[in-house]
Design a protein around this motif. Sequence first.
Motif, mmCIF file in Angstrom:
data_model
loop_
_atom_site.group_PDB
_atom_site.id
_atom_site.type_symbol
_atom_site.label_atom_id
_atom_site.label_comp_id
_atom_site.label_asym_id
_atom_site.label_seq_id
_atom_site.Cartn_x
_atom_site.Cartn_y
_atom_site.Cartn_z
ATOM 1 N N TYR A 1 0.920 -1.141 -0.001
ATOM 2 C CA TYR A 1 -0.128 0.110 0.165
ATOM 3 C C TYR A 1 0.788 1.349 -0.328
ATOM 4 C CZ TYR A 1 -3.535 3.483 1.475
ATOM 5 O OH TYR A 1 -4.214 4.699 1.490
ATOM 6 N N THR A 2 0.766 2.080 -0.908
ATOM 7 C CA THR A 2 1.736 3.222 -1.248
ATOM 8 C C THR A 2 0.878 4.597 -1.065
ATOM 9 O OG1 THR A 2 2.993 1.940 -2.979
ATOM 10 C CG2 THR A 2 3.007 4.493 -2.930
ATOM 11 N N VAL A 3 1.760 5.607 -0.072
ATOM 12 C CA VAL A 3 1.446 6.800 -0.085
ATOM 13 C C VAL A 3 2.280 7.716 -0.539
ATOM 14 C CG1 VAL A 3 0.773 8.619 1.779
ATOM 15 C CG2 VAL A 3 0.194 6.056 2.331
ATOM 16 N N ASN A 4 1.675 8.750 -1.661
ATOM 17 C CA ASN A 4 2.966 9.522 -1.891
ATOM 18 C C ASN A 4 2.686 10.720 -1.316
ATOM 19 O OD1 ASN A 4 3.843 11.527 -3.939
ATOM 20 N ND2 ASN A 4 3.556 10.546 -5.420
ATOM 21 N N PHE A 5 3.823 11.308 -0.628
ATOM 22 C CA PHE A 5 3.624 12.213 0.302
ATOM 23 C C PHE A 5 3.472 13.571 -0.490
ATOM 24 C CE2 PHE A 5 6.607 9.345 2.822
ATOM 25 C CZ PHE A 5 5.506 8.694 3.352
ATOM 26 N N LEU A 6 3.845 13.828 -1.569
ATOM 27 C CA LEU A 6 3.777 14.955 -2.501
ATOM 28 C C LEU A 6 2.176 15.043 -3.006
ATOM 29 C CD1 LEU A 6 6.787 14.802 -4.908
ATOM 30 C CD2 LEU A 6 6.354 16.923 -3.081
ATOM 31 N N GLN A 7 1.353 13.886 -3.124
ATOM 32 C CA GLN A 7 0.170 14.264 -3.449
ATOM 33 C C GLN A 7 -0.897 13.814 -2.331
ATOM 34 O OE1 GLN A 7 -0.047 11.080 -6.355
ATOM 35 N NE2 GLN A 7 1.252 11.924 -7.901
ATOM 36 N N ARG B 1 -8.511 7.591 7.865
ATOM 37 C CA ARG B 1 -9.018 6.051 7.931
ATOM 38 C C ARG B 1 -8.554 5.800 6.671
ATOM 39 N NH1 ARG B 1 -12.754 2.912 5.527
ATOM 40 N NH2 ARG B 1 -14.072 1.403 6.927
ATOM 41 N N ILE B 2 -7.660 4.564 6.870
ATOM 42 C CA ILE B 2 -6.969 4.013 5.789
ATOM 43 C C ILE B 2 -7.604 2.434 5.684
ATOM 44 C CG2 ILE B 2 -4.670 3.316 4.872
ATOM 45 C CD1 ILE B 2 -3.501 5.472 6.797
ATOM 46 N N GLU B 3 -8.044 2.320 4.408
ATOM 47 C CA GLU B 3 -8.458 0.895 4.152
ATOM 48 C C GLU B 3 -7.648 0.208 3.017
ATOM 49 O OE1 GLU B 3 -12.726 -1.599 2.776
ATOM 50 O OE2 GLU B 3 -12.603 0.302 4.222
ATOM 51 N N ILE B 4 -7.095 -0.955 3.375
ATOM 52 C CA ILE B 4 -6.173 -1.615 2.381
ATOM 53 C C ILE B 4 -6.812 -2.937 2.043
ATOM 54 C CG2 ILE B 4 -3.872 -2.459 2.015
ATOM 55 C CD1 ILE B 4 -3.021 -0.456 4.496
ATOM 56 N N PRO B 5 -7.289 -3.180 1.000
ATOM 57 C CA PRO B 5 -7.986 -4.548 0.386
ATOM 58 C C PRO B 5 -6.621 -5.442 0.205
ATOM 59 C CG PRO B 5 -7.806 -2.895 -1.266
ATOM 60 C CD PRO B 5 -7.286 -2.294 -0.324
ATOM 61 N N LEU B 6 -6.933 -6.758 0.645
ATOM 62 C CA LEU B 6 -6.014 -7.772 0.716
ATOM 63 C C LEU B 6 -6.409 -8.846 -0.234
ATOM 64 C CD1 LEU B 6 -5.184 -7.810 4.258
ATOM 65 C CD2 LEU B 6 -3.998 -6.471 2.470
ATOM 66 N N HIS B 7 -5.434 -9.562 -1.040
ATOM 67 C CA HIS B 7 -5.547 -10.672 -1.808
ATOM 68 C C HIS B 7 -4.300 -11.340 -2.053
ATOM 69 C CE1 HIS B 7 -6.110 -13.176 -5.393
ATOM 70 N NE2 HIS B 7 -7.309 -13.069 -5.192
ATOM 71 N N LYS C 1 -8.890 -7.526 4.615
ATOM 72 C CA LYS C 1 -8.703 -6.143 4.477
ATOM 73 C C LYS C 1 -8.013 -5.946 5.789
ATOM 74 C CE LYS C 1 -13.186 -4.758 6.022
ATOM 75 N NZ LYS C 1 -14.380 -3.944 5.649
ATOM 76 N N VAL C 2 -7.315 -4.658 5.662
ATOM 77 C CA VAL C 2 -6.827 -4.029 7.091
ATOM 78 C C VAL C 2 -7.501 -2.545 6.942
ATOM 79 C CG1 VAL C 2 -4.785 -3.081 7.990
ATOM 80 C CG2 VAL C 2 -4.625 -5.277 7.189
ATOM 81 N N VAL C 3 -8.028 -2.138 8.026
ATOM 82 C CA VAL C 3 -8.535 -0.878 8.062
ATOM 83 C C VAL C 3 -7.833 -0.140 9.490
ATOM 84 C CG1 VAL C 3 -10.406 0.529 8.502
ATOM 85 C CG2 VAL C 3 -10.692 -1.330 7.460
ATOM 86 N N ASP D 1 -6.397 2.556 15.641
ATOM 87 C CA ASP D 1 -7.312 1.312 15.970
ATOM 88 C C ASP D 1 -7.301 0.405 14.647
ATOM 89 O OD1 ASP D 1 -7.872 1.734 18.690
ATOM 90 O OD2 ASP D 1 -9.469 3.191 17.606
ATOM 91 N N VAL D 2 -6.589 -0.683 14.619
ATOM 92 C CA VAL D 2 -6.512 -1.699 13.467
ATOM 93 C C VAL D 2 -7.168 -2.734 13.581
ATOM 94 C CG1 VAL D 2 -4.658 -2.811 12.042
ATOM 95 C CG2 VAL D 2 -4.007 -0.863 13.819
ATOM 96 N N ASP D 3 -8.254 -2.767 12.447
ATOM 97 C CA ASP D 3 -8.935 -3.952 12.153
ATOM 98 C C ASP D 3 -8.416 -4.822 11.043
ATOM 99 O OD1 ASP D 3 -11.011 -2.738 13.898
ATOM 100 O OD2 ASP D 3 -11.747 -1.450 12.065
ATOM 101 N N ILE D 4 -8.353 -6.087 11.390
ATOM 102 C CA ILE D 4 -7.649 -7.048 10.348
ATOM 103 C C ILE D 4 -8.898 -8.227 10.217
ATOM 104 C CG2 ILE D 4 -5.487 -6.487 10.859
ATOM 105 C CD1 ILE D 4 -5.380 -9.111 12.778
ATOM 106 N N GLU D 5 -8.843 -8.726 8.837
ATOM 107 C CA GLU D 5 -9.705 -9.445 8.514
ATOM 108 C C GLU D 5 -9.335 -10.194 7.548
ATOM 109 O OE1 GLU D 5 -13.840 -9.007 5.933
ATOM 110 O OE2 GLU D 5 -13.919 -7.994 8.224
#
Length: 448
Positions: free
Chosen positions: A312-318, A326-332, A394-396, A406-410
């Motif tokens: 999961y990438t965050v571009n600090f300039l953008q 709130r950060i939601e990261i889908p997982l596969h 996902k990770v939220v 607070d980290v939700d993992i599923e």
Amino acid sequence: MTKVGAKGDEASPLFTIKVRRVSDESQVTILNNKDEVNMKITMTSSSESCKIGNAKFIIHITGEHSIILKFPTPTEMKRFQAQVDFRSKCQSVFDKRTAESSAVQYFQFYGYLSQQQNMMQDYVRTGTYQKAMVQNFMDFRDKVVLDVGAGSGILSFFAMQAGARKVYAVEASTMAEHTKKLVSQSQYAGRIIVIPGKIEEIDIPEQVDIIVSEPMGYMLFNERMLETYLHSKKFLRPNGLMFPTVGDLHIAPFSDELLYMEQFTKANFWYQQSFHGVDLSPLRDAAVEEYFKQPIVDTFDIRILMAKSVKYTVNFLQAQEEDLHRIEIPLHFTAHSSGTVHGFAFWFDIAFIGSMSTVWLSTAPTESLTHWYQVRCLFRSPLFIKTGETMVGKVVLRSNMRQSYDVDIEAVVEATGSKAENTLDLKNPFFHYTGQPPATPAGSSSFD
């Protein structure tokens, strides 16, 4: 330090003001041009004071006595006012998202030289920052730089080594006083300008060409300093640079039966039915829940990983501050081995993208260990997966007022429908690192 003149006397000698703010009071010391103490004032929320015009500030001392301070510039006056004014006012962005108790603890922690030493002695961290700046010297040559959360000022010194013309070093903890001392006795005195205060509350007299900072916490996002880093872009010129430029959070499923059982075993203390004659067993379930809410901070053998990581990438300039609330990261994942999945492992990489080279700092388990280690989040009930099967989830990360998440993992194994989940408190990790090499996973050869 701020130099001021006496009111109404243009020929009077300059004085120097030292301000030391701790929690709910500020100690103001006024010295004459011989560095002798002229006056000491303690200011609290009950002190009477106000600004006069753009560059003057009046403080009521006692009875009919007051003192008027005349500053060289409005910016100097605002900086002084920010350190001594305790009256209620509009909250800054930082104050709105941070509980006061958390902020006090946070800035006290980073005000210790021992904590700065701990970070500076992370030679992977410190050396990589220096390498990134010096190798991109063309980006720094004759440029104005902003150092966000400067701490000891080490990054400011690196910017100077890379050729910067001027650096504004902003530091909100009492470490700012130590940094001023370092700067004043260095060859860069007058070119590194230390500004005590929060980036959300201070002002600087010009736009900058480059912003440097070390804003990463455990799992990249802990401490929420990345939001402060993004906020600082209000001072960045168009097409300016940020070092670091991007951050990658990696997530992968892992299997570690020993770690999983260790957490349960700790909770068994509360299973005792006669602890000095007291039955503790009613609290065992609550203890298990508490232990499993703790992210595990340590390092591990990469052979416990059961699939390739998701990035999961965050571009600090953008990116904007709100993007990190709130950060939601889908997982596969596709499993490359069969076994029990006990949770997710996390690590991060950051990149310094300059015009001459791109330099990476990695906290991966395959790289040299840093003070960020890696982080693992356990499921309460693990899952079994076979080679080639797919796991989705996902990770939220939900930000909170304690400068954390607070980290939700599923996770769900698609072939069986088996599901696992948990919610963890990133503010309260368990530091599991022992200093010993990671144990070889069960069933693996130590000679692989």
